[in-house]
Design an enzyme around this catalytic site. Structure first.
Site, PDB file in Angstrom:
ATOM      1  N   LYS A 139      36.679  33.916  46.452  1.00 21.58           N
ATOM      2  CA  LYS A 139      37.053  34.306  45.087  1.00 21.58           C
ATOM      3  C   LYS A 139      38.512  33.953  44.810  1.00 21.58           C
ATOM      4  O   LYS A 139      38.825  33.362  43.776  1.00 21.58           O
ATOM      5  CB  LYS A 139      36.844  35.821  44.916  1.00 21.58           C
ATOM      6  CG  LYS A 139      37.502  36.391  43.670  1.00 21.58           C
ATOM      7  CD  LYS A 139      37.269  37.870  43.521  1.00 21.58           C
ATOM      8  CE  LYS A 139      38.350  38.745  44.091  1.00 21.58           C
ATOM      9  NZ  LYS A 139      39.628  38.778  43.343  1.00 21.58           N
ATOM     10  N   ASN A 140      39.399  34.324  45.734  1.00 23.45           N
ATOM     11  CA  ASN A 140      40.824  34.152  45.461  1.00 23.45           C
ATOM     12  C   ASN A 140      41.281  32.701  45.573  1.00 23.45           C
ATOM     13  O   ASN A 140      42.424  32.382  45.262  1.00 23.45           O
ATOM     14  CB  ASN A 140      41.661  35.044  46.388  1.00 23.45           C
ATOM     15  CG  ASN A 140      41.528  36.510  46.013  1.00 23.45           C
ATOM     16  OD1 ASN A 140      40.946  36.845  44.985  1.00 23.45           O
ATOM     17  ND2 ASN A 140      42.062  37.385  46.855  1.00 23.45           N
ATOM     18  N   CYS A 144      47.442  48.714  37.090  1.00 26.20           N
ATOM     19  CA  CYS A 144      46.183  48.376  37.736  1.00 26.20           C
ATOM     20  C   CYS A 144      45.965  49.464  38.774  1.00 26.20           C
ATOM     21  O   CYS A 144      46.936  50.030  39.287  1.00 26.20           O
ATOM     22  CB  CYS A 144      46.348  47.005  38.371  1.00 26.20           C
ATOM     23  SG  CYS A 144      45.355  46.684  39.788  1.00 26.20           S
ATOM     24  N   ARG A 150      51.722  46.254  40.105  1.00 27.02           N
ATOM     25  CA  ARG A 150      51.496  44.813  40.069  1.00 27.02           C
ATOM     26  C   ARG A 150      52.324  44.115  38.994  1.00 27.02           C
ATOM     27  O   ARG A 150      51.777  43.556  38.028  1.00 27.02           O
ATOM     28  CB  ARG A 150      50.003  44.517  39.941  1.00 27.02           C
ATOM     29  CG  ARG A 150      49.229  45.101  41.101  1.00 27.02           C
ATOM     30  CD  ARG A 150      47.800  44.737  41.109  1.00 27.02           C
ATOM     31  NE  ARG A 150      47.528  43.481  41.799  1.00 27.02           N
ATOM     32  CZ  ARG A 150      46.313  43.057  42.094  1.00 27.02           C
ATOM     33  NH1 ARG A 150      45.275  43.762  41.748  1.00 27.02           N
ATOM     34  NH2 ARG A 150      46.135  41.932  42.725  1.00 27.02           N
ATOM     35  N   ASP A 161      43.611  43.381  51.578  1.00 26.35           N
ATOM     36  CA  ASP A 161      42.246  43.375  51.042  1.00 26.35           C
ATOM     37  C   ASP A 161      41.199  43.804  52.079  1.00 26.35           C
ATOM     38  O   ASP A 161      40.017  43.903  51.749  1.00 26.35           O
ATOM     39  CB  ASP A 161      41.897  41.980  50.499  1.00 26.35           C
ATOM     40  CG  ASP A 161      42.565  41.699  49.160  1.00 26.35           C
ATOM     41  OD1 ASP A 161      43.167  42.614  48.575  1.00 26.35           O
ATOM     42  OD2 ASP A 161      42.487  40.545  48.694  1.00 26.35           O
ATOM     43  N   VAL A 179      51.662  46.438  51.308  1.00 24.30           N
ATOM     44  CA  VAL A 179      51.660  45.423  50.245  1.00 24.30           C
ATOM     45  C   VAL A 179      51.573  46.050  48.851  1.00 24.30           C
ATOM     46  O   VAL A 179      52.325  45.687  47.953  1.00 24.30           O
ATOM     47  CB  VAL A 179      50.530  44.384  50.469  1.00 24.30           C
ATOM     48  CG1 VAL A 179      50.524  43.346  49.347  1.00 24.30           C
ATOM     49  CG2 VAL A 179      50.704  43.696  51.825  1.00 24.30           C
ATOM     50  N   ARG A 191      32.716  42.094  41.187  1.00 25.76           N
ATOM     51  CA  ARG A 191      33.846  41.195  40.934  1.00 25.76           C
ATOM     52  C   ARG A 191      34.081  40.262  42.122  1.00 25.76           C
ATOM     53  O   ARG A 191      34.595  39.161  41.941  1.00 25.76           O
ATOM     54  CB  ARG A 191      35.141  42.003  40.734  1.00 25.76           C
ATOM     55  CG  ARG A 191      35.258  42.690  39.410  1.00 25.76           C
ATOM     56  CD  ARG A 191      36.663  43.254  39.257  1.00 25.76           C
ATOM     57  NE  ARG A 191      37.630  42.307  39.766  1.00 25.76           N
ATOM     58  CZ  ARG A 191      38.691  42.620  40.506  1.00 25.76           C
ATOM     59  NH1 ARG A 191      38.951  43.875  40.811  1.00 25.76           N
ATOM     60  NH2 ARG A 191      39.513  41.690  40.937  1.00 25.76           N
TER      61      ARG A 191
HETATM   62  C1  UD1 Z   1      46.487  38.399  45.353  1.00 20.52           C
HETATM   63  C2  UD1 Z   1      45.008  38.570  45.529  1.00 20.52           C
HETATM   64  C3  UD1 Z   1      44.675  40.011  45.919  1.00 20.52           C
HETATM   65  C4  UD1 Z   1      45.487  40.420  47.146  1.00 20.52           C
HETATM   66  C5  UD1 Z   1      46.971  40.130  46.952  1.00 20.52           C
HETATM   67  C6  UD1 Z   1      47.792  40.368  48.213  1.00 20.52           C
HETATM   68  C7  UD1 Z   1      44.087  36.957  43.986  1.00 20.52           C
HETATM   69  C8  UD1 Z   1      43.302  36.718  42.743  1.00 20.52           C
HETATM   70  N1  UD1 Z   1      44.333  38.234  44.295  1.00 20.52           N
HETATM   71  O1  UD1 Z   1      46.887  39.248  44.287  1.00 20.52           O
HETATM   72  O2  UD1 Z   1      43.288  40.083  46.211  1.00 20.52           O
HETATM   73  O3  UD1 Z   1      45.318  41.806  47.373  1.00 20.52           O
HETATM   74  O4  UD1 Z   1      47.168  38.757  46.566  1.00 20.52           O
HETATM   75  O5  UD1 Z   1      47.281  39.654  49.281  1.00 20.52           O
HETATM   76  O6  UD1 Z   1      44.437  36.043  44.685  1.00 20.52           O
HETATM   77  N2  UD1 Z   1      54.783  41.643  43.212  1.00 20.52           N
HETATM   78  C9  UD1 Z   1      55.998  41.901  42.589  1.00 20.52           C
HETATM   79  N3  UD1 Z   1      56.379  41.079  41.576  1.00 20.52           N
HETATM   80  C10 UD1 Z   1      55.624  40.010  41.159  1.00 20.52           C
HETATM   81  C11 UD1 Z   1      54.401  39.754  41.812  1.00 20.52           C
HETATM   82  C12 UD1 Z   1      54.007  40.605  42.839  1.00 20.52           C
HETATM   83  O7  UD1 Z   1      56.686  42.853  42.929  1.00 20.52           O
HETATM   84  O8  UD1 Z   1      56.037  39.300  40.232  1.00 20.52           O
HETATM   85  C13 UD1 Z   1      54.336  42.565  44.291  1.00 20.52           C
HETATM   86  C14 UD1 Z   1      53.065  43.314  43.892  1.00 20.52           C
HETATM   87  O9  UD1 Z   1      53.376  44.441  43.125  1.00 20.52           O
HETATM   88  C15 UD1 Z   1      52.494  43.676  45.243  1.00 20.52           C
HETATM   89  C16 UD1 Z   1      52.906  42.485  46.108  1.00 20.52           C
HETATM   90  O10 UD1 Z   1      53.941  41.805  45.408  1.00 20.52           O
HETATM   91  O11 UD1 Z   1      53.094  44.839  45.723  1.00 20.52           O
HETATM   92  C17 UD1 Z   1      51.786  41.514  46.391  1.00 20.52           C
HETATM   93  O12 UD1 Z   1      51.281  41.010  45.190  1.00 20.52           O
HETATM   94  P1  UD1 Z   1      50.749  39.524  45.021  1.00 20.52           P
HETATM   95  O13 UD1 Z   1      50.840  38.799  46.326  1.00 20.52           O
HETATM   96  O14 UD1 Z   1      51.405  38.915  43.843  1.00 20.52           O
HETATM   97  O15 UD1 Z   1      49.226  39.791  44.699  1.00 20.52           O
HETATM   98  P2  UD1 Z   1      48.332  39.103  43.617  1.00 20.52           P
HETATM   99  O16 UD1 Z   1      48.657  37.649  43.515  1.00 20.52           O
HETATM  100  O17 UD1 Z   1      48.305  39.917  42.384  1.00 20.52           O
END
Ligand code: UD1
Length: 420
Positions: A22-23, A118, A123, A307, A329, A399
Site C-alpha cells: 500500500k505505502n 489523525c 502528523r 506499523d 515515531v 484501507r
Molecule cells: C508513512 C506511512 C505510515 C507509517 C509512517 C512511519 C504511507 C502512506 N504511510 O506515513 O504507514 O506509519 O510513514 O513509518 O507511507 N512528521 C513531522 N513533520 C512532518 C512530517 C512528519 O513532524 O512534516 C513526524 C510525524 O508527526 C511522525 C513522524 O514524523 O511523528 C513520522 O511521520 P512520517 O514518516 O512523515 O509518516 P507518513 O509519511 O505520514
C-alpha cells in the site's frame, strides 16, 4: 458498515500470498502526475486507499483503469484540469497529500487541504513544506488549505529534522523536474522510498542514494510513462508472521522480501519463533518452542516499524513473561491498547511505553478497529481468544489489507465478515 465475527481458531496452517505494498503504490500513483503519458502498475493491491487515489487522479483528468483480477492499474495521465485537492479526499486518506510535490512540479501550482489531526497523532506537514520552500516554492496556508506556487523549481539542499517518509517522497517527486541538483539529507530509508525512486528513474528521473540517508536528485526537463511492479507489502508480511506466532501455527508466506522485515524476524526469533527462508517463501513456525517475552522499540527504517507495533503487542500479551513496547515515531499510537484490554490483556501505558504483563488468556469481547494496524491487532488477538469476538469499524482494515478475511480463512482462521 460491516463487522468481523471471530472465534478461537487454533494454530493457522498453510500458505498465504502477500499483496503489493500500500505505502509503495500510493506515492507511485501520485508520481504519474509528473508526465502526460501511459503507465502500467502491476501487483497493485485492491484497497480502499488505492481507490481514493484512483478517484483523486480521475478528478484531475486522468483515465484510470483498475483490473484486480491481474492486479494491474493503468493510468493515462492527461493535462491536469484540477489542481486542487479538497478536504473530503485528504481526510479519507492522508496520502492524498503526496500529490502536492508532483502537482507543483508539473503545473506550477497546487492547492491541497491540510490533513489536520489523525487518530495516531498530530502528523504535521511542515517538513514537506520546508523542502518545497527550499526548492523555491511560495507556500501559503489559507483557510485550511496549503497553496504552493512556483514558476520553476530550483534544486537545493534539504535537511529533514526527522526522516519523514511522506516528506522525503514529496520532495523527491518535486525535485525530479527542478532545475539543478537537489540533495535530501536525513532522508527516510524505507523500502517504499526505494520503490518510488526506482519508478521515477524508469520515468526518466535521475535519482541516486534512495535507501540511504542522503538522496541526490538531478533535475530533468521532462519525464515519461513506464511499467512497474510494486514491491510486496512488508507490513502485511509482518502481520501474517505474527498470525503464525500468536496461534502457534506454521505458515508459508509467499512473495516476501525478507530483508524488508529484518527487525520483525529478529524480534519474533527472540520470542522463540522459528523462521526459515525457503525457495517458495518464508516459513514461520510458532509451534516449535514455547514463546517468551521480548521488548520492542519503534524507529524509522531499518528499525522496528511503527506499523507493526500494535500487531506485535497482541502477541506480547499471550507469550510467557512481561514486556515493554516503546513507540518513538507517533505520539498517540496506543489506541488499540484499550481494545486489547477489553479482551483481558491488562496493558498499562506510561508516556511512550506500554507495559504488557504477558501470559494472558484473552477472551472474546465487542471491540473496534481504532485505526488500520490497531484493527489488525485486535483481529490477531481474537484468533486466540476464548469465545466470540465481534470487531466493528472494520473499514480501517479495508484501507490496508487486501482480502484479509479470505487470506486468514484459507489458513484455518474462524473469521467471517457480516455487513449490516
Ligand atoms: C508513512 C506511512 C505510515 C507509517 C509512517 C512511519 C504511507 C502512506 N504511510 O506515513 O504507514 O506509519 O510513514 O513509518 O507511507 N512528521 C513531522 N513533520 C512532518 C512530517 C512528519 O513532524 O512534516 C513526524 C510525524 O508527526 C511522525 C513522524 O514524523 O511523528 C513520522 O511521520 P512520517 O514518516 O512523515 O509518516 P507518513 O509519511 O505520514
Amino acid at each position: 458498515m460491516g463487522k468481523f465475527m471471530i472465534e478461537q481458531s487454533g494454530p493457522l496452517h498453510g500458505e498465504v500470498e502477500i499483496s503489493g505494498a500500500k505505502n509503495a503504490v500510493l506515492p507511485i500513483m501520485a508520481a504519474t502526475i509528473l508526465a502526460e503519458d501511459h503507465y502500467e502498475i502491476n501487483d497493485a493491491p485492491q484497497l480502499r486507499d488505492v481507490d481514493v487515489m484512483c478517484r483523486l487522479l480521475r478528478k484531475m483528468g486522468a483515465e484510470v483503469n483498475e483490473d484486480y483480477s491481474c492486479g494491474t492499474i493503468t493510468i493515462q495521465m492527461k493535462k491536469i484540469i484540477e489542481g486542487e485537492v479538497p478536504y473530503d479526499l485528504v481526510k479519507r486518506m492522508r496520502a492524498s497529500f503526496f500529490v502536492l510535490g508532483p502537482l507543483l512540479a508539473k503545473t506550477g501550482r497546487a492547492r491541497i487541504a491540510l490533513p489536520g489531526g489523525c487518530t495516531i497523532g498530530d502528523r504535521p506537514v511542515e517538513l514537506h513544506l520546508k523542502g518545497l520552500r527550499i526548492l523555491g516554492a511560495q507556500v501559503t496556508d489559507d483557510h485550511g488549505y496549503i497553496e504552493a506556487v512556483a514558476d520553476k523549481l530550483q534544486g537545493g539542499k534539504v535537511y529533514l529534522d526527522f526522516p519523514s517518509v511522506g516528506a522525503t517522497e514529496n520532495i523527491m517527486m518535486a525535485a525530479t523536474l527542478a532545475e539543478g541538483v537537489t540533495v535530501i539529507e536525513n532522508a527516510a530509508q524505507e523500502p517504499e522510498i526505494v520503490d518510488l525512486a526506482s519508478f521515477l528513474n524508469k520515468m526518466g528521473a535521475r535519482i541516486k542514494g534512495a535507501g540511504t540517508d542522503t538522496i541526490k536528485i538531478e533535475g530533468v526537463t521532462s519525464l515519461h510513462g513506464c511499467r512497474h511492479a510494486v514491491i510486496p507489502d512488508r507490513i502485511e508480511t509482518g502481520t501474517f508472521m505474527v498470525a503464525a506466532a500468536i496461534t502457534r501455527g506454521d505458515i508459508l508466506i509467499r512473495n516476501v522480501v525478507s530483508d524488508h522485515v529484518k527487525p520483525v524476524i529478529a524480534k519474533l526469533m527472540e520470542c522463540g519463533v522459528v523462521i526459515e527462508d525457503t525457495e517458495e517463501g518464508m516459513r514461520v513456525r510458532g509451534d516449535v518452542n514455547p514463546l517468551i517475552a521480548t521488548d520492542i522499540k519503534t524507529l524509522p527504517y531499518p528499525g522496528f516499524p511503527t506499523d507493526m507495533q500494535a500487531q506485535f503487542m497482541a502477541l506480547q500479551t499471550t507469550v510467557q513473561g512481561p514486556s515493554v513496547a516503546i513507540e518513538n515515531v507517533f505520539e498517540n499510537r496506543f489506541m488499540h491498547v484499550g481494545e486489547l484490554n477489553r479482551m483481558g490483556a491488562n496493558i498499562k501505558i506510561d508516556g511512550k511505553s506500554a507495559m504488557i504483563p504477558g501470559g494472558k488468556h484473552l477472551s472474546g469481547a465487542e471491540v473496534i478497529c481504532t485505526d488500520l494496524r490497531g484493527g489488525a491487532a485486535v483481529v490477531l488477538a481474537a484468533l486466540v481468544a476464548s469465545e466470540r469476538t465481534e470487531v466493528s469499524e472494520i473499514y480501517h482494515v479495508d484501507r490496508g489489507y487486501e482480502r484479509f478475511v479470505e487470506k486468514l480463512s484459507s489458513l484455518g482462521a474462524n473469521i467471517s465478515r457480516i455487513e449490516d
